[in-house]
Each structure stands twice: as structure tokens, then as C-alpha cells.
Design a protein around this motif. Structure first.
Motif, mmCIF file in Angstrom:
data_model
loop_
_atom_site.group_PDB
_atom_site.id
_atom_site.type_symbol
_atom_site.label_atom_id
_atom_site.label_comp_id
_atom_site.label_asym_id
_atom_site.label_seq_id
_atom_site.Cartn_x
_atom_site.Cartn_y
_atom_site.Cartn_z
ATOM 1 N N ILE A 320 0.837 -1.201 0.000
ATOM 2 C CA ILE A 320 0.000 0.000 0.000
ATOM 3 C C ILE A 320 0.874 1.254 0.000
ATOM 4 O O ILE A 320 0.575 2.251 -0.687
ATOM 5 C CB ILE A 320 -0.955 -0.012 1.206
ATOM 6 C CG1 ILE A 320 -1.982 -1.132 1.056
ATOM 7 C CG2 ILE A 320 -1.655 1.334 1.355
ATOM 8 C CD1 ILE A 320 -2.895 -1.295 2.253
ATOM 9 N N GLN A 321 1.963 1.213 0.757
ATOM 10 C CA GLN A 321 2.883 2.350 0.781
ATOM 11 C C GLN A 321 3.462 2.622 -0.613
ATOM 12 O O GLN A 321 3.532 3.772 -1.053
ATOM 13 C CB GLN A 321 4.016 2.085 1.767
ATOM 14 C CG GLN A 321 5.084 3.176 1.793
ATOM 15 C CD GLN A 321 6.277 2.773 2.632
ATOM 16 O OE1 GLN A 321 6.167 1.896 3.491
ATOM 17 N NE2 GLN A 321 7.410 3.392 2.378
ATOM 18 N N LEU A 322 3.857 1.573 -1.319
ATOM 19 C CA LEU A 322 4.392 1.749 -2.672
ATOM 20 C C LEU A 322 3.340 2.343 -3.599
ATOM 21 O O LEU A 322 3.653 3.219 -4.426
ATOM 22 C CB LEU A 322 4.879 0.410 -3.214
ATOM 23 C CG LEU A 322 6.092 -0.215 -2.513
ATOM 24 C CD1 LEU A 322 6.404 -1.574 -3.112
ATOM 25 C CD2 LEU A 322 7.306 0.704 -2.622
ATOM 26 N N VAL A 323 2.098 1.892 -3.470
ATOM 27 C CA VAL A 323 1.021 2.421 -4.312
ATOM 28 C C VAL A 323 0.801 3.907 -4.029
ATOM 29 O O VAL A 323 0.650 4.716 -4.954
ATOM 30 C CB VAL A 323 -0.270 1.618 -4.088
ATOM 31 C CG1 VAL A 323 -1.451 2.279 -4.795
ATOM 32 C CG2 VAL A 323 -0.102 0.185 -4.568
ATOM 33 N N ILE A 324 0.804 4.275 -2.758
ATOM 34 C CA ILE A 324 0.578 5.678 -2.388
ATOM 35 C C ILE A 324 1.712 6.557 -2.907
ATOM 36 O O ILE A 324 1.473 7.644 -3.466
ATOM 37 C CB ILE A 324 0.435 5.812 -0.864
ATOM 38 C CG1 ILE A 324 -0.848 5.128 -0.386
ATOM 39 C CG2 ILE A 324 0.431 7.278 -0.444
ATOM 40 C CD1 ILE A 324 -1.014 5.114 1.118
ATOM 41 N N VAL A 325 2.961 6.111 -2.736
ATOM 42 C CA VAL A 325 4.101 6.892 -3.213
ATOM 43 C C VAL A 325 4.046 7.048 -4.733
ATOM 44 O O VAL A 325 4.259 8.143 -5.272
ATOM 45 C CB VAL A 325 5.423 6.243 -2.776
ATOM 46 C CG1 VAL A 325 6.608 6.938 -3.435
ATOM 47 C CG2 VAL A 325 5.564 6.298 -1.262
ATOM 48 N N GLY A 326 3.750 5.971 -5.442
ATOM 49 C CA GLY A 326 3.635 6.064 -6.894
ATOM 50 C C GLY A 326 2.524 7.002 -7.323
ATOM 51 O O GLY A 326 2.688 7.790 -8.267
ATOM 52 N N PHE A 327 1.376 6.928 -6.629
ATOM 53 C CA PHE A 327 0.270 7.833 -6.948
ATOM 54 C C PHE A 327 0.662 9.289 -6.704
ATOM 55 O O PHE A 327 0.336 10.181 -7.509
ATOM 56 C CB PHE A 327 -0.949 7.455 -6.104
ATOM 57 C CG PHE A 327 -2.103 8.398 -6.254
ATOM 58 C CD1 PHE A 327 -2.904 8.365 -7.380
ATOM 59 C CD2 PHE A 327 -2.380 9.329 -5.263
ATOM 60 C CE1 PHE A 327 -3.967 9.248 -7.514
ATOM 61 C CE2 PHE A 327 -3.435 10.213 -5.384
ATOM 62 C CZ PHE A 327 -4.232 10.164 -6.519
ATOM 63 N N LEU A 328 1.356 9.561 -5.597
ATOM 64 C CA LEU A 328 1.780 10.930 -5.297
ATOM 65 C C LEU A 328 2.747 11.453 -6.347
ATOM 66 O O LEU A 328 2.665 12.628 -6.746
ATOM 67 C CB LEU A 328 2.422 10.986 -3.908
ATOM 68 C CG LEU A 328 1.492 10.829 -2.711
ATOM 69 C CD1 LEU A 328 2.291 10.791 -1.419
ATOM 70 C CD2 LEU A 328 0.482 11.972 -2.665
#
Length: 358
Positions: A320-328
């Protein structure tokens, strides 16, 4: 409202061009500095320092270094992790070879050694740029990690292949080794981050910083008007590598205490610092701190929310952290390329005019 320039007169060019021209900003700066130096050392605990504050300051220094090279000079680099390894291993060799010298000097000297290495690897920037320069710095990343893993002299022929920081003191207070107090770790990281920010701010506002930005905006035109591209690019690589080397030395000696090149300074470290300046804002010292703060606090927040409160598996929270960072990253690149620093500037501009429309 309280955030106004009315009555805040400037009587000289120096006062008009200072970092905080508005009095309210200066007051907030000094209050924050006072809290950081006088209050926080007495209230922080080991978890807050090791999980948030120490990595925040160390990554901020690395982000400042990369921002000087990429944000101010326009030279793309993917070798941040390798240059952090240079700083870490240089500090280790200095600590073991000259135990009577202060650890503070060792960290600075590690930064100076990294600056020399960075200038050497910056030589290809005189011929190549953009994607090809990024690939060249990526090659430097892999080469440096391979060098520190394969040449046993760098880790003093240790059987484990790791480097461990011996205990060193400042004013008889341990700042490296197993007996470091949380407030001591906090203060030494805070001091280096503060000095790095002041140095970087003055460098980027001076003549050297203007030559970097001229090269970034249009290198051919800059050369025509008299900017020396050799001097500008190599100084950018050297100054950037100095800050990154200092962060690597602190990351190893003060924060981790022990490190191994492949695990501690791999390619993921380069991408983390790059993401920090993309989200925080290219060409901004404040953006370096903002991006570092976000990417350091985010995994701690997700762990507290997902693992501790919701009971989710740790690997799920990591994804989830990787997804959030990529989205940001996508969000900022599309909607606000100048990152959190630009949002901060826009917010202050609107506050200065409130309640009147912009």
C-alpha cells in the motif's frame, strides 16, 4: 489578519532579499529553531528519534544534495545511494584509522572525499545529458556498491563483510556505538541538517547558484554569455556529493551503527531520495525537507494505522505504501511539478491576501 506586510518596511537591499522578508516568517523560524534545540531534546524518546526524527534529518541532507544537482543544475542522477555508501565507508575508514580525531571532523571529511568521487563521476556530464547521464550515474551506483562489497580493505577484512561504527564521543557524550542516547542522536543529526540547509541556501542564492540555474535552463545560451559549463557542472556534482556523503556518514555512524553496501545503500536508496525531491519540489531547499518528511512519516503512519490498529499483514501495508508513493509522484508530476514547496508558497500568498480574492 496576522500574516501581513503592512508596516514591515525594508530600508536596504539586504533586508529586502533576505530568506524571510516577512517578519511573521522570521518569528516562526526562530520559534521553531528554539523548540528544536531547547525543547525537543528533553521530550523525545528512542522510538520518535529512531523512527522519525533521525532519518528525517539524514534524508533531508541527502535530498538537499540531490536537489542541488538535479533541481538547481538540471543534471539527473540515480547514484545517490552509491555516493551515500562512499560517505559511510569513508567515515568508517577515518574512524578506525584516526580514532583520536573528532567524529564531527570525520563526517565532514567523509563528505569531502565523496565530493571528489562525485566530481570524477560527474565528468561524463560534460558530454552527455538527460537519460544518458541518468544511466551513467546509475552505472556509478552499481559500481560503487560492487566495489565496497568486493574489496575487503574497505571493511577492514571483516568476515561478515559489514562495517560497524566504534564508539565515539562529543564533549564526552557518546554519539556513535551502542550507548548513544536518543537526544544525542537527535541533536547531532539536527545540527548537521541545519548547517547543511544554511550552506545550501546561501550557495544557491549566490553567483555559483545562478550559474547552476543558467546551465539548467539553457546550457548553450549560458555558455554563450560566459558561464563555464565545466566549472558549473563539476561544482554541482562536487557540492551535491558532499551533502550526500555527509548524510551517508551520519546514516551509518550515528543512525544505523552498522551497514553493508548492498543492503544499506542499494538502488532503492537512490530512488527514495529522488522521490523526495520530486514530491517536495525540485529547486527548493524547503522542498527537500518537505519531501523527506512525507516519505519518512508515511511508513510510520501506515504501520500504526494498518498493522497496529487494523491488523493488516505487514507485507500488505508495504505494498500500500508503494502504491501511495507512486500515486503521489504521478499526481505531482501532472498537477504540480514544483511539488509541496509550490503548494506551500501558494498557500502563503493566499493567506497574505485573505479575505480578499486572489
Amino acid at each position: 489578519m496576522f500574516y501581513r506586510e503592512a508596516g514591515d518596511f525594508k530600508t536596504s537591499y539586504v533586508s529586502d532579499s533576505q530568506t524571510f522578508p516577512i517578519a511573521f516568517d522570521r518569528y516562526c523560524y526562530f520559534v521553531t529553531l528554539f523548540i528544536g534545540v531547547v525543547v525537543l531534546p528533553f521530550v523525545v524518546n528512542d522510538y520518535i528519534v529512531s523512527a522519525i526524527l533521525a532519518p528525517f534529518f539524514i534524508y533531508s541532507i541527502a535530498a538537499i544534495g540531490l536537489n542541488i544537482l538535479t533541481g538547481y543544475c538540471g543534471q539527473v542522477s540515480l547514484g545517490t545511494g552509491g555516493f551515500m555508501a562512499v560517505g559511510a565507508y569513508s567515515c568508517y575508514k577515518l574512524m578506525t584509522g584516526f580514532p583520536e580525531v573528532s567524529i564531527l571532523l570525520h563526517v565532514v571529511m567523509a563528505g569531502a572525499i565523496t565530493a571528489i568521487v562525485g566530481a570524477i563521476f560527474g565528468l561524463p556530464s560534460l558530454r552527455i545529458k538527460g537519460f544518458y547521464l541518468a544511466v551513467a550515474t546509475l552505472a556509478a551506483q552499481f559500481f560503487l556498491v560492487w566495489l565496497f562489497n568486493k574489496v575487503s580493505w574497505f571493511y577492514n577484512y571483516s568476515a561478515s563483510g559489514q562495517i560497524s561504527a566504534p564508539e565515539r564521543t562529543v564533549l564526552s557524550i557518546p554519539v556513535t556505538g551502542p550507548n548513544v542516547e536518543p537526544w544525542a542522536m537527535y541533536l547531532i543529526c539536527f545540527a548537521f541538517a541545519f548547517i547543511s540547509a544554511v550552506l545550501a541556501r546561501n550557495l544557491t542564492r549566490g553567483s555559483l547558484g545562478r550559474t547552476w540555474m543558467a546551465i539548467r535552463d539553457m546550457d548553450i545560451a549560458a555558455e554563450i554569455i560566459g558561464v563555464n559549463p565545466l566549472r558549473a557542472k563539476l561544482t554541482a556534482f562536487a557540492v551535491s556529493s558532499f551533502f550526500i556523503g555527509v548524510s551517508g556518514a551520519l546514516f551509518f555512524a550515528v543512525y544505523l551503527g552498522a551497514a553493508e553496501a548492498g543492503d544499506s545503500f542499494g538502488i532503492q536508496k537512490s530512488f527514495i531520495v529522488l522521490f523526495m525531491i520530486i514530491i517536495g519540489g525540485l529547486g527548493s531547499i524547503f522542498g527537500s525537507f518537505a519531501g523527506a518528511a512525507l516519505l519518512v512519516v508515511l511508513p510510520v503512519f501506515l504501520k500504526l494505522l494498518g498493522v497496529d490498529l487494523m491488523g493488516w499483514p505487514t507485507d500488505l501495508v508495504a505494498h500500500i505504501q508503494l502504491v501511495i508513493v507512486g500515486f503521489l509522484i504521478i499526481l505531482f508530476l501532472v498537477l504540480e511539478p514544483h511539488g509541496l514547496a509550490q503548494l506551500w508558497r501558494l498557500g502563503k500568498e493566499k493567506l497574505r491576501l485573505w479575505p480578499f480574492p486572489h
